[in-house]
Write a protein that holds these residues in place. Structure first.
Motif, PDB file in Angstrom:
ATOM      1  N   ARG A 242     -20.239  -5.887 -21.871  1.00 49.74           N
ATOM      2  CA  ARG A 242     -18.931  -6.828 -21.869  1.00 49.74           C
ATOM      3  C   ARG A 242     -19.375  -8.192 -21.493  1.00 49.74           C
ATOM      4  O   ARG A 242     -20.354  -8.010 -20.035  1.00 49.74           O
ATOM      5  N   LEU A 243     -18.706  -9.456 -21.962  1.00 50.88           N
ATOM      6  CA  LEU A 243     -19.081 -10.508 -21.023  1.00 50.88           C
ATOM      7  C   LEU A 243     -19.082 -10.690 -19.540  1.00 50.88           C
ATOM      8  O   LEU A 243     -19.893 -11.261 -18.687  1.00 50.88           O
ATOM      9  N   GLU A 244     -17.802  -9.496 -18.849  1.00 53.78           N
ATOM     10  CA  GLU A 244     -17.732  -9.511 -17.068  1.00 53.78           C
ATOM     11  C   GLU A 244     -19.807  -8.690 -16.687  1.00 53.78           C
ATOM     12  O   GLU A 244     -19.957  -8.538 -15.631  1.00 53.78           O
ATOM     13  N   ASP A 245     -20.220  -8.074 -17.915  1.00 55.19           N
ATOM     14  CA  ASP A 245     -21.431  -7.302 -17.731  1.00 55.19           C
ATOM     15  C   ASP A 245     -22.049  -7.737 -17.250  1.00 55.19           C
ATOM     16  O   ASP A 245     -23.261  -8.234 -16.341  1.00 55.19           O
TER      17      ASP A 245
ATOM     18  N   ILE B 294     -29.229 -14.842 -13.630  1.00 56.62           N
ATOM     19  CA  ILE B 294     -28.843 -15.247 -14.523  1.00 56.62           C
ATOM     20  C   ILE B 294     -30.209 -14.458 -15.949  1.00 56.62           C
ATOM     21  O   ILE B 294     -29.745 -15.037 -17.209  1.00 56.62           O
ATOM     22  N   ALA B 295     -30.785 -14.059 -15.701  1.00 55.99           N
ATOM     23  CA  ALA B 295     -31.463 -13.481 -16.556  1.00 55.99           C
ATOM     24  C   ALA B 295     -30.774 -12.244 -17.277  1.00 55.99           C
ATOM     25  O   ALA B 295     -30.774 -11.925 -18.996  1.00 55.99           O
TER      26      ALA B 295
ATOM     27  N   ALA C 139     -24.829 -21.384 -25.617  1.00 60.79           N
ATOM     28  CA  ALA C 139     -23.902 -21.773 -24.393  1.00 60.79           C
ATOM     29  C   ALA C 139     -25.408 -20.437 -23.374  1.00 60.79           C
ATOM     30  O   ALA C 139     -25.760 -20.750 -22.743  1.00 60.79           O
ATOM     31  N   ALA C 140     -25.367 -18.894 -24.560  1.00 61.58           N
ATOM     32  CA  ALA C 140     -27.029 -18.717 -23.901  1.00 61.58           C
ATOM     33  C   ALA C 140     -27.877 -19.368 -23.547  1.00 61.58           C
ATOM     34  O   ALA C 140     -28.627 -19.119 -22.624  1.00 61.58           O
ATOM     35  N   THR C 141     -28.684 -20.096 -23.626  1.00 63.51           N
ATOM     36  CA  THR C 141     -29.826 -21.347 -24.249  1.00 63.51           C
ATOM     37  C   THR C 141     -29.774 -21.650 -23.045  1.00 63.51           C
ATOM     38  O   THR C 141     -30.331 -22.466 -22.340  1.00 63.51           O
ATOM     39  N   ARG C 142     -27.643 -22.924 -23.217  1.00 61.87           N
ATOM     40  CA  ARG C 142     -27.835 -23.519 -21.632  1.00 61.87           C
ATOM     41  C   ARG C 142     -28.410 -23.090 -20.236  1.00 61.87           C
ATOM     42  O   ARG C 142     -29.108 -23.536 -19.480  1.00 61.87           O
ATOM     43  N   LEU C 143     -27.964 -21.978 -20.676  1.00 59.66           N
ATOM     44  CA  LEU C 143     -27.484 -21.262 -19.279  1.00 59.66           C
ATOM     45  C   LEU C 143     -29.571 -21.084 -18.865  1.00 59.66           C
ATOM     46  O   LEU C 143     -29.609 -20.720 -17.638  1.00 59.66           O
ATOM     47  N   ALA C 144     -29.960 -20.394 -20.080  1.00 61.60           N
ATOM     48  CA  ALA C 144     -31.931 -19.897 -19.116  1.00 61.60           C
ATOM     49  C   ALA C 144     -32.245 -21.475 -19.131  1.00 61.60           C
ATOM     50  O   ALA C 144     -33.510 -21.291 -18.109  1.00 61.60           O
ATOM     51  N   GLN C 145     -31.939 -22.081 -19.904  1.00 65.74           N
ATOM     52  CA  GLN C 145     -32.421 -24.039 -19.031  1.00 65.74           C
ATOM     53  C   GLN C 145     -32.372 -23.689 -18.013  1.00 65.74           C
ATOM     54  O   GLN C 145     -33.199 -24.482 -17.413  1.00 65.74           O
ATOM     55  N   PHE C 146     -30.280 -23.833 -17.328  1.00 67.18           N
ATOM     56  CA  PHE C 146     -30.400 -23.968 -16.198  1.00 67.18           C
ATOM     57  C   PHE C 146     -30.804 -23.022 -15.295  1.00 67.18           C
ATOM     58  O   PHE C 146     -32.124 -23.059 -13.928  1.00 67.18           O
TER      59      PHE C 146
ATOM     60  N   VAL D  95     -24.436 -19.812  -8.932  1.00 66.09           N
ATOM     61  CA  VAL D  95     -25.159 -19.864  -9.833  1.00 66.09           C
ATOM     62  C   VAL D  95     -23.748 -18.864 -10.125  1.00 66.09           C
ATOM     63  O   VAL D  95     -24.221 -18.511 -11.680  1.00 66.09           O
ATOM     64  N   ARG D  96     -23.820 -18.087  -9.344  1.00 60.92           N
ATOM     65  CA  ARG D  96     -22.211 -17.415  -9.860  1.00 60.92           C
ATOM     66  C   ARG D  96     -21.526 -18.642 -10.803  1.00 60.92           C
ATOM     67  O   ARG D  96     -20.224 -18.162 -11.970  1.00 60.92           O
ATOM     68  N   GLU D  97     -21.358 -19.397 -10.341  1.00 64.37           N
ATOM     69  CA  GLU D  97     -20.095 -20.420 -10.811  1.00 64.37           C
ATOM     70  C   GLU D  97     -20.780 -20.579 -12.278  1.00 64.37           C
ATOM     71  O   GLU D  97     -20.139 -20.730 -13.591  1.00 64.37           O
ATOM     72  N   ARG D  98     -22.263 -20.890 -12.644  1.00 61.40           N
ATOM     73  CA  ARG D  98     -23.041 -21.049 -13.348  1.00 61.40           C
ATOM     74  C   ARG D  98     -23.032 -20.495 -14.326  1.00 61.40           C
ATOM     75  O   ARG D  98     -22.277 -20.411 -15.545  1.00 61.40           O
ATOM     76  N   ILE D  99     -23.071 -18.905 -14.352  1.00 57.01           N
ATOM     77  CA  ILE D  99     -22.655 -18.281 -15.368  1.00 57.01           C
ATOM     78  C   ILE D  99     -21.444 -17.570 -15.500  1.00 57.01           C
ATOM     79  O   ILE D  99     -21.296 -17.400 -16.504  1.00 57.01           O
ATOM     80  N   GLU D 100     -20.424 -17.574 -14.547  1.00 60.85           N
ATOM     81  CA  GLU D 100     -19.014 -17.760 -14.900  1.00 60.85           C
ATOM     82  C   GLU D 100     -18.674 -18.814 -16.447  1.00 60.85           C
ATOM     83  O   GLU D 100     -17.816 -18.781 -17.118  1.00 60.85           O
ATOM     84  N   GLY D 101     -19.143 -20.031 -15.959  1.00 57.94           N
ATOM     85  CA  GLY D 101     -18.954 -21.089 -16.839  1.00 57.94           C
ATOM     86  C   GLY D 101     -19.422 -20.988 -18.386  1.00 57.94           C
ATOM     87  O   GLY D 101     -18.997 -21.342 -19.079  1.00 57.94           O
ATOM     88  N   ALA D 102     -20.600 -20.121 -18.193  1.00 58.04           N
ATOM     89  CA  ALA D 102     -21.131 -20.401 -19.425  1.00 58.04           C
ATOM     90  C   ALA D 102     -20.192 -18.952 -20.490  1.00 58.04           C
ATOM     91  O   ALA D 102     -20.262 -18.498 -21.338  1.00 58.04           O
ATOM     92  N   ILE D 103     -20.171 -18.153 -19.804  1.00 58.61           N
ATOM     93  CA  ILE D 103     -18.838 -17.347 -19.580  1.00 58.61           C
ATOM     94  C   ILE D 103     -17.985 -17.932 -20.565  1.00 58.61           C
ATOM     95  O   ILE D 103     -17.053 -17.354 -22.044  1.00 58.61           O
ATOM     96  N   GLY D 104     -17.668 -18.642 -20.546  1.00 53.44           N
ATOM     97  CA  GLY D 104     -15.865 -19.142 -20.486  1.00 53.44           C
ATOM     98  C   GLY D 104     -16.644 -20.026 -21.988  1.00 53.44           C
ATOM     99  O   GLY D 104     -15.628 -19.750 -22.512  1.00 53.44           O
ATOM    100  N   GLU D 105     -17.914 -20.527 -21.668  1.00 55.71           N
ATOM    101  CA  GLU D 105     -18.146 -20.807 -23.150  1.00 55.71           C
ATOM    102  C   GLU D 105     -18.178 -20.304 -23.991  1.00 55.71           C
ATOM    103  O   GLU D 105     -17.359 -20.954 -25.642  1.00 55.71           O
ATOM    104  N   VAL D 106     -18.019 -19.196 -23.621  1.00 57.57           N
ATOM    105  CA  VAL D 106     -18.625 -17.881 -25.005  1.00 57.57           C
ATOM    106  C   VAL D 106     -16.840 -17.754 -25.700  1.00 57.57           C
ATOM    107  O   VAL D 106     -17.170 -17.084 -26.882  1.00 57.57           O
ATOM    108  N   ARG D 107     -16.369 -17.830 -24.361  1.00 53.91           N
ATOM    109  CA  ARG D 107     -14.890 -17.409 -25.054  1.00 53.91           C
ATOM    110  C   ARG D 107     -14.435 -17.981 -25.428  1.00 53.91           C
ATOM    111  O   ARG D 107     -13.932 -17.928 -26.720  1.00 53.91           O
TER     112      ARG D 107
END
Length: 705
Positions: A521-524, A488-489, A450-457, A424-436
């Motif tokens: 910030r994204l890291e939060d 994730i939420a 990126a946000a919607t796909r993470l919610a779908q995940f 899950v951490r890796e999936r969130i980090e991936g979404a953060i990368g997509e936003v950047r």
């Protein structure tokens, strides 16, 4: 400015084309202001020091004309609209750090200072030109006081722009067959001295500027044609009383000319930044570092004002010794139910109307930012709005937020005491990368996706693990699953905040987080949520079918009533930083009232049967080197993949096209263009190349009959 990835060490300013203080706002205008607001919020989420500034465009002939018709002073007329905009924008969560107007003291002084500098540097000269004159009214006719024919395409032209045809900027004296809008009589051209800005001297600079410019491809590519055709010097004065006086040197006779509105309007970007600095202090934000140093300047504008922002404006900045924009992103047009937005025909969704219907502003923000890429045209219908809200915001984001937080509250009174799993951490980090990546690509659609796909995940994760079956027999596993879901939420909230700030803040409060999610910030997104929180509520509501049917019927009735009234003229409306373009044009939309006439020639059914037209899907899209307009596409038509050359390079974001369904004429004779073979033709509508596609789920290769 730099071209390092955002965030950079330099302060940034984000601007949007100024709303013209002349009428009500509609969703066509809002697309740009919301898009720019979302981009600025996204920059701040990355950690960029950035502000968002704008202001009302108070000058120009439409304000003067309409104020005269209402019997009021132009300043009072424009200020009334200015104050209305100040009240309206916050209702859509558009958060300007400073919102001024072009008639205030700051902008007047800033404009005159820049014009004096350009004059001192030898970039301004005077020459006699032909100006339209109404002998019956005994006055010269600036801009919208004159109508006629465009000398380039033959379409109807108003003032200084061919707004119903090729959209070229027109200099005084170029409009053919001029007619006075004051008396309706033919006008005549008379010689009159005016001031000119020597834009032609900046051709080499502008070519290099465009080479380095970030943003959307249409903003980079369209101006190259104008440079290649040869830049014309720009008349920067007008014969009227309303505007900023042309500055004269001390001791010289005072000029009876005012500056053209497109001189002082973009300078409001600087003035508004300056006002913000004066309010908060230069230690917190230094406007001079941005505009005269190495700051990052980003403009988000309507597609019809690309020329002003990529030719005139950077030339002015360079000539006066100011920093030039790092990025310019131009939005596509808005259509309503597949037809061009028309204010005179009431085919529009007005800002006040949307708010009165009680819809949350974030629903519209999400629709406008995630339906198509920034430079692509977006069609609005209440049915499409319902589908997107119910499917993505209610069914995906809202559903995940509510089910995960409710389960956590009922079983753990908040966040379970467990660590976030590595997957899950890796999936969130991936979404953060997509936003950047999306922010650096100027893609607010990418941020929202990126946000919607993470919610779908998250929905798939909770459904796959079924924690409700684990709480009794495997409590540690259940706690782990819900701990992941709460994280994730929170991450979805942080990522979606630029697009839906109000709903993201509501989630923040439900999680028991302190402060404002806008400061996160994204890291939060990976910081642990509070241990306890209260019972959550559902943050999104379904839009019901009967509501949509009623809204659609009301819109159709309005359009029919306007048509029955027989008003064929487009009223002057709230425009984006243009005094001579209809509101729907300047805010990034176009009207389709004047269509190309039907051909008188008919073809037989057998001739039509010979056309082999197939459903296809674009797999790749790239520009052809050396060609301004052409792109090379690979189109899958079921049986095979065809290479096709299409003239859409300046009209579409090529990076957004892969995966797009299209319609292809498959039995065209092959042709070679710029050394690339084209084996077919994709079909598109209109000057903006609106790609044709199918409404349902037709298979690739299916024949069009």
């Amino acid at each position: 400015m730099s071209h390092d990835e955002f965030p950079t060490d330099e302060p940034a300013v984000v601007t949007c084309g100024l709303p013209y203080a002349n009428g009500d706002l509609h969703i066509g205008h809002l697309r740009g202001y919301i898009g720019a607001d979302a981009f600025n919020r996204a920059l701040e989420t990355l950690g960029q020091d950035s502000i968002y500034v704008c202001g009302s465009d108070m000058h120009g002939t439409p304000v003067a004309v309409n104020a005269e018709q209402e019997g009021v002073d132009p300043e009072d007329f424009a200020l009334e609209w200015h104050h209305q905009y100040e009240e309206t924008f916050p209702q859509f969560n558009v958060d300007f750090d400073n919102y001024g107007h072009t008639h205030d003291e700051t902008n007047t002084e800033q404009t005159q200072e820049i014009v004096r500098t350009l004059d001192e540097q030898g970039y301004i000269y005077e020459k006699e030109i032909q100006v339209a004159y109404d002998p019956d009214a005994d006055q010269y006719l600036p801009d919208r006081y004159v109508e006629g024919t465009c000398p380039y395409c033959g379409a109807k032209a108003r003032g200084d722009e061919c707004d119903e045809g090729c959209q070229r900027h027109l200099e005084p004296g170029e409009v053919e067959n001029p007619t006075s809008t004051i008396t309706g009589n033919p006008a005549e051209y008379r010689d009159r001295p005016h001031k000119f800005f020597e834009v032609s001297e900046f051709a080499d600079f502008l070519t290099e500027f465009l080479d380095d410019l970030e943003g959307t491809s249409n903003a980079r590519n369209q101006p190259r044609q104008w440079i290649e055709e040869g830049l014309q010097d720009w008349c920067i004065t007008r014969d009227m009383d309303w505007g900023i006086d042309y500055p004269t040197a001390e001791g010289d006779e005072e000029s009876d000319l005012v500056l053209y509105v497109w001189v002082d309007a973009p300078i409001e970007y600087i003035s508004s930044s300056k006002q913000y600095s004066e309010r908060v202090g230069a230690d917190e934000y230094d406007w001079e570092q941005v505009w005269k140093g190495e700051g990052e300047i980003v403009h988000i504008i309507g597609r019809d004002i690309i020329q002003h922002h990529t030719i005139f404006w950077p030339a002015m900045l360079e000539g006066a010794g100011y920093n030039t924009p790092r990025g310019i992103a131009a939005t596509g047009f808005i259509t309503i139910n597949g037809k061009g937005l028309s204010t005179s025909r009431n085919r529009a969704i007005w800002a006040k109307e949307y708010l009165e219907e009680g819809f949350h502003p974030d629903l519209l923000r999400y629709y406008l930012t995630t339906t198509g890429g920034l430079q692509q045209d977006v069609d609005f219908s209440w049915e499409a709005f319902q589908e997107k809200v119910n499917g993505e915001l209610v069914g995906t984001v809202g559903n995940f937020w509510y089910r995960s937080l409710l389960f956590a509250y009922r079983n753990y009174e908040g966040t379970p005491d467990a660590a976030v799993s590595e997957d899950v951490r890796e999936r969130i980090e991936g979404a953060i990368g997509e936003v950047r990546e999306s922010v650096n690509d100027y893609s607010m659609r990418g941020v929202g996706q990126a946000a919607t796909r993470l919610a779908q995940f998250g929905n798939e994760y909770i459904q796959r693990n079924e924690p409700w079956k684990l709480t009794d027999d495997e409590p540690e596993t259940a706690a782990q699953v819900i701990r992941d879901c709460v994280q994730i939420a929170k991450a979805v909230g942080v990522l979606i905040e630029p697009i839906a700030p109000g709903k993201a803040q509501a989630l923040w409060a439900q999680l028991g987080e302190e402060g404002d999610i806008a400061d996160a910030r994204l890291e939060d997104a990976l910081e642990a949520p509070p241990r306890t929180f209260d019972e959550p509520g559902e943050l999104f509501e379904q839009i019901e079918d009967d509501r949509v049917a009623e809204l659609t019927e009301n819109l159709e009735d309005r359009i029919a009533a306007a048509a029955a009234g027989g008003d064929e003229s487009d009223e002057a409306d709230a425009e984006t930083e243009s005094d001579d373009t209809d509101a729907s044009e300047s805010a990034g939309m176009t009207e389709t009232d004047d269509l190309e006439a039907l051909t008188e020639e008919r073809i037989g059914f057998d001739d039509f049967q010979e056309l082999d037209i197939r459903v296809g899907r674009i797999e790749t899209a790239e520009g052809i080197e050396g060609a301004d307009d052409l792109a090379r596409l690979e189109v899958d038509i079921g049986f095979e993949t065809r290479q096709v050359v299409a003239g859409i390079k300046q009209l579409h974001d090529l990076d957004e096209l892969p995966g797009t369904k299209c319609v292809l004429l498959a039995n065209m004779e092959p042709a070679e263009l710029f050394g690339v073979e084209s084996n077919g033709m994709i079909l598109a509508a209109g000057e903006q190349a609106d790609l044709l596609t199918t409404h349902g789920d037709a298979d690739l290769g299916e024949k069009i009959r």
